[in-house]
Write a protein that holds these residues in place. Structure first.
Motif, PDB file in Angstrom:
ATOM      1  N   VAL A 210       0.889  -1.256  -0.072  1.00 23.44           N
ATOM      2  CA  VAL A 210      -0.048   0.033  -0.111  1.00 23.44           C
ATOM      3  C   VAL A 210       0.634   1.320   0.093  1.00 23.44           C
ATOM      4  CG1 VAL A 210      -1.938  -1.205   1.102  1.00 23.44           C
ATOM      5  CG2 VAL A 210      -0.241  -0.109   2.410  1.00 23.44           C
ATOM      6  N   ASP A 211       2.099   1.035   0.521  1.00 20.90           N
ATOM      7  CA  ASP A 211       2.968   2.295   0.858  1.00 20.90           C
ATOM      8  C   ASP A 211       3.950   2.314  -0.560  1.00 20.90           C
ATOM      9  OD1 ASP A 211       2.084   3.563   2.910  1.00 20.90           O
ATOM     10  OD2 ASP A 211       3.245   2.486   4.121  1.00 20.90           O
ATOM     11  N   PHE A 212       4.242   1.232  -1.394  1.00 26.20           N
ATOM     12  CA  PHE A 212       5.086   1.167  -2.482  1.00 26.20           C
ATOM     13  C   PHE A 212       4.823   2.103  -3.864  1.00 26.20           C
ATOM     14  CE2 PHE A 212       7.158  -1.171  -5.962  1.00 26.20           C
ATOM     15  CZ  PHE A 212       8.547  -1.057  -5.495  1.00 26.20           C
ATOM     16  N   LEU A 213       5.787   2.763  -4.001  1.00 26.03           N
ATOM     17  CA  LEU A 213       5.805   3.735  -5.596  1.00 26.03           C
ATOM     18  C   LEU A 213       6.827   2.982  -6.427  1.00 26.03           C
ATOM     19  CD1 LEU A 213       5.588   7.078  -4.013  1.00 26.03           C
ATOM     20  CD2 LEU A 213       3.519   5.906  -5.306  1.00 26.03           C
ATOM     21  N   PRO A 214       6.023   2.148  -7.328  1.00 26.15           N
ATOM     22  CA  PRO A 214       6.887   1.611  -8.318  1.00 26.15           C
ATOM     23  C   PRO A 214       8.103   2.207  -9.006  1.00 26.15           C
ATOM     24  CG  PRO A 214       4.526   0.634  -8.654  1.00 26.15           C
ATOM     25  CD  PRO A 214       4.820   1.966  -7.653  1.00 26.15           C
TER      26      PRO A 214
END
Length: 375
Positions: free
Chosen positions: A293-297
């Motif tokens: 939910v926090d990951f920015l690819p």
């Protein structure tokens, strides 16, 4: 102790070509699965920086991991082929979509399918909001208001009035009603106390992802059921579900070898820092990292991602993913069944490891479904 009876569904990314998705629906019907659900993403969790043949064979099929269909149009297209297979989205949120639009879309789908659709709802993810200038603040209170509005749309005809901090409706007409016995079911992706409480008040199903032990599952399910009782609802009417990332292989040796691939290690990298800390490890993305939910690819360089992948501990990897032969996977899922789970959504991550694994995974999923249908 008798073994619980569980249903099985597939959870798939709505990627081109559309022909493949239609084939998946046909296959899921032949396998007698309960459901097929799709993502609602603007982009994939796999970063472009890792998207090459060393990471996944699927890079040969597309130059970008981020080619994704919109879920509403996709499910409408698949409805004619679904038969008694349940279709749905897991999950969408009321940040990119107004709750009345969500309700209208799912009631429309209910008119096109033979069984009630599944509306998975959550609070949202950074990858689908932050890069697009969308506000993800106060996500739980936003979802709470959305749940109230969607319930009103599902359950009553006529103008809807609502005044909240996030949404205001003033004699808002939504006269479309779902067909009899096909009201969409709301499955809530809940993990923390406030979300579990909302599930007890508003959910038809509970669909956690980041629950790694049957004991943890049972404890959180108890919170959902206590909340339902407090709200005057019958707890048994809330279906306990589970979203599971699965690695299938014909032998345990082959499955263990897959765990060492970059792609499978990446899936474990998306586990929350809380899980890593249980094994005395610090997550590369920080102690407050809540997982996918926090990951920015696209916010990390190739080197940063390579370093993070190298840091993945085998213990966290083994806990974040359900892996092994079909027999071992079924046994593991039965443990969650003993803890209360009655449906599992399988995300076949091993299918992205190699073409051979992609052919094997659906057959293995069918074996698991057959095993879990037998009490």
């Amino acid at each position: 102790m008798s073994r619980p009876w569980m249903t099985v569904g597939l959870h798939v990314p709505p990627k081109p070509p559309a022909l493949n998705l239609r084939a998946l629906v046909t296959m899921a019907r032949l396998m007698r699965l309960e459901s097929l659900t799709v993502w609602d993403h603007f982009q994939d969790l796999f970063p472009q920086a890792l998207w090459d043949n060393d990471f996944t064979w699927m890079s040969r099929l597309s130059a970008s991991p981020h080619e994704l269909f919109e879920f509403q149009v996709t499910l409408g297209n698949l409805a004619a082929r679904a038969g008694r297979l349940r279709l749905g989205v897991c999950v969408t949120e009321p940040v990119r979509r107004h709750p009345v639009l969500i309700a209208q879309a799912m009631m429309t789908l209910a008119h096109m399918t033979r069984r009630a659709p599944i509306l998975g709802l959550g609070t949202g993810e950074r990858e689908n909001t932050q890069p697009y200038g969308l506000d993800l603040s106060r996500p739980v209170s936003r979802l709470e208001e959305a749940l109230q509005i969607i319930r009103m749309c599902f359950e009553s005809r006529g103008p809807v009035d609502f005044t909240g901090a996030h949404f205001t409706l003033d004699s808002a007409v939504m006269d479309l009603q779902p067909p009899r016995r096909r009201t969409p079911e709301i499955w809530i992706a809940a993990h923390g106390p406030r979300m579990l409480e909302l599930t007890g008040r508003f959910g038809d199903g509970w669909l956690p992802v980041a629950v790694v032990s049957p004991e943890d599952y049972a404890a959180r399910l108890a919170v959902v059921r206590r909340s339902a009782i407090t709200a005057g609802r019958e707890p048994s009417r809330i279906r306990p579900c589970l979203q599971s990332y699965v690695v299938f292989a014909p032998t345990m040796r082959e499955a263990q070898a897959m765990l060492d691939t970059r792609l499978i290690r990446f899936v474990a990298l998306l586990a929350p820092a809380e899980l890593w800390s249980q094994f005395g490890e610090r997550h590369p993305f920080g102690e407050d990292f809540r997982g996918f939910v926090d990951f920015l690819p696209e916010a990390h360089t190739r080197q940063e991602l390579d370093d993070a992948l190298a840091a993945v501990p085998r213990e966290a990897l083994s806990q974040a993913i359900t892996w092994g032969t079909p027999e071992r996977v079924a046994s593991r899922l039965r443990d969650f069944g003993q803890a209360g789970a009655r449906h599992v959504n399988l995300e076949l991550v091993s299918a992205a490891v190699s073409p051979k694994a992609a052919l094997y995974a659906p057959w293995a999923a069918m074996q698991v479904s057959r095993a879990l249908r037998v009490p």
